[in-house]
Design a protein around this motif. Structure first.
Motif, PDB file in Angstrom:
ATOM      1  N   ASN A   9       0.832  -1.206   0.000  1.00 59.21           N
ATOM      2  CA  ASN A   9       0.000   0.000   0.000  1.00 59.21           C
ATOM      3  C   ASN A   9       0.867   1.258   0.000  1.00 59.21           C
ATOM      4  N   GLU A  10       2.021   1.164   0.629  1.00 61.86           N
ATOM      5  CA  GLU A  10       2.897   2.335   0.629  1.00 61.86           C
ATOM      6  C   GLU A  10       3.519   2.571  -0.749  1.00 61.86           C
ATOM      7  N   GLN A  12       1.823   2.203  -3.382  1.00 67.22           N
ATOM      8  CA  GLN A  12       0.766   2.938  -4.089  1.00 67.22           C
ATOM      9  C   GLN A  12       0.922   4.442  -3.845  1.00 67.22           C
ATOM     10  N   GLU A  13       1.209   4.792  -2.600  1.00 68.42           N
ATOM     11  CA  GLU A  13       1.374   6.204  -2.254  1.00 68.42           C
ATOM     12  C   GLU A  13       2.603   6.790  -2.959  1.00 68.42           C
ATOM     13  N   MET A  41     -10.561  -5.752  -2.412  1.00 65.10           N
ATOM     14  CA  MET A  41      -9.646  -5.706  -1.257  1.00 65.10           C
ATOM     15  C   MET A  41     -10.399  -5.932   0.055  1.00 65.10           C
ATOM     16  N   ARG A 288      -2.882  -7.684  -1.967  1.00 65.08           N
ATOM     17  CA  ARG A 288      -1.947  -6.657  -1.503  1.00 65.08           C
ATOM     18  C   ARG A 288      -1.079  -7.140  -0.353  1.00 65.08           C
ATOM     19  N   PRO A 309      -0.053  -3.270  -8.017  1.00 63.59           N
ATOM     20  CA  PRO A 309       1.179  -3.072  -7.227  1.00 63.59           C
ATOM     21  C   PRO A 309       2.455  -3.154  -8.059  1.00 63.59           C
TER      22      PRO A 309
END
Ligand code: FNR
Length: 360
Positions: A9-10, A12-13, A41, A288, A309
């Motif tokens: 997820n990081e 993605q940021e 998700m 994820r 991802p």
């Protein structure tokens, strides 16, 4: 600001920070209300893992086989389009990362590198994903090119007779950047026998009438095994087995096509049961975490494919980023297996998860 990323997820940021908004939205977005995108998700969060303790987990083996090919973990790269929007060298870089991680990349039909470029940069096993044109002769040429260039399977994406409505792209007036040779932006360009602008034409030429009986035609023009990607029901799973394909990918296109299609993890078991072990079932959508991979395997998938991802890793850090994304998932899966009492992939069983429908 995200520092060194510690999970997918990081990434993605990081990708959001690295990319122009138009391209980030193109990659991250889903169809209409984005219900399916989010559900993919969310649905994982409703499945619990049933661990076994006091199992010898001093060694964990993630390796597995996909269509007879040995890979380092049950984690493959899903076909996603236009990697050059994320990195100047595009799919060639992703393919190198796949090879370094000893896994399989499925190259998208709408790749921004030609299938030859990707083949010459990646000595690992590669699959090629296809949509079928109205002009069957052009489809046949493309299939032959894939086969000639050593692609080992054809992934026929079945959920896209039309393109889903992604409202972010409409708002952003999403367009492809002008390259020196725009035709080269799509791998299908080189399937042209006369070098005409097929890329533009192809958008209008996808064959929405292609149906089950046409798979027989596809299998007459190639020796590559055919996987059907985009099934969500037992009815279609049974048809897939009947027409003799080599495998199924349970997928809703990452929530980019039909909104309010179910989250893939909620229908995986239905498809697995209908297939009854006759062909392998693969899975994608919303993976994820290593725990997500574990849950999909427990519900009967032979391996999972990862879409967004991989692009986020590519956008954030190039080849190293893609490798990091895959490695993170592998590390998480390995830890999950250790903590659940599963020393190898084949030790992961249906009894290792509890879905919403089941009581403790
Ligand atoms: C896709 N996907 C896709 N699938 C396919 O068969 N051919 C394609 O060209 C593409 N292109 C594509 C572009 C982008 C930007 C995304 C995000 C997805 C769908 C892809 O193969 C896969 O099914 C999903 O991405 C899986 O969901 P996650 O992992 O992104 O949640």
């Amino acid at each position: 600001m995200v520092g060194e990323p510690v999970n997918l997820n990081e990434f993605q940021e990081l990708a959001r920070q690295a990319l122009p908004k138009m391209y980030y939205d193109f990659y991250a977005g889903g169809a209409e209300d984005q219900y399916t995108l989010e559900e993919n998700m969310e649905a994982f969060r409703r499945i619990m893992i049933r661990p076994r303790v006091l199992v010898d987990v001093s060694r964990i083996d993630l390796s597995t086989y996909v269509l007879g090919y040995n890979i380092s973990a049950p984690i493959l790269i899903a076909p996603t389009s236009l990697h050059k929007l994320a990195h100047p060298e595009g799919e060639v870089v992703t393919a190198r990362a796949a090879a370094a991680c000893k896994t399989i990349m499925a190259l998208s039909f709408t790749s921004s590198c030609t299938l030859e470029e990707v083949a010459s940069s990646c000595n690992a096993v590669r699959f090629f994903q296809i949509y079928v044109y109205k002009r069957r002769d052009l489809s046949a040429l493309l299939v032959q090119r894939a086969e000639r260039n050593g692609y080992k399977a054809l992934v026929l994406t079945a959920d896209s007779p039309r393109v889903g409505r992604k409202e972010a792209d409409i708002k952003n007036k999403m367009t492809l950047p002008k390259l020196k040779n725009t035709e080269r932006f799509l791998s299908l360009e080189a399937s042209s026998d006369n070098g005409s602008n097929l890329a533009a034409v192809a958008k209008e030429t996808k064959d929405a009438s292609f149906c089950w009986k046409d798979i027989e035609w596809l299998s007459t023009i190639t020796n590559m095994p055919i996987l059907i990607k985009g099934l969500l029901t037992r009815e279609d799973a049974i048809k897939a087995v009947k027409v003799g394909v080599a495998g199924i990918v349970v997928s809703n296109h990452g929530g980019r096509q039909l909104d309010y299609a179910p989250a893939t993890i909620t229908v995986l078991e239905e498809v697995v049961q209908a297939v009854g072990g006759r062909i392998p079932v693969f899975f994608d959508g919303g993976v994820r975490r290593g725990t997500d991979v574990f849950k999909a395997l427990a519900l009967g998938a032979q391996a999972v494919l990862i879409g967004r991802p991989i692009i986020y890793g590519l956008a954030a850090k190039g080849e190293y980023g893609v490798r990091q994304v895959i490695q993170m998932l592998k590390d998480e899966l390995e830890l999950t297996m250790a903590l659940s009492g599963c020393p190898s992939v084949k030790d992961i069983t249906r009894r290792h998860v509890r879905t919403e429908r089941e009581r403790l």
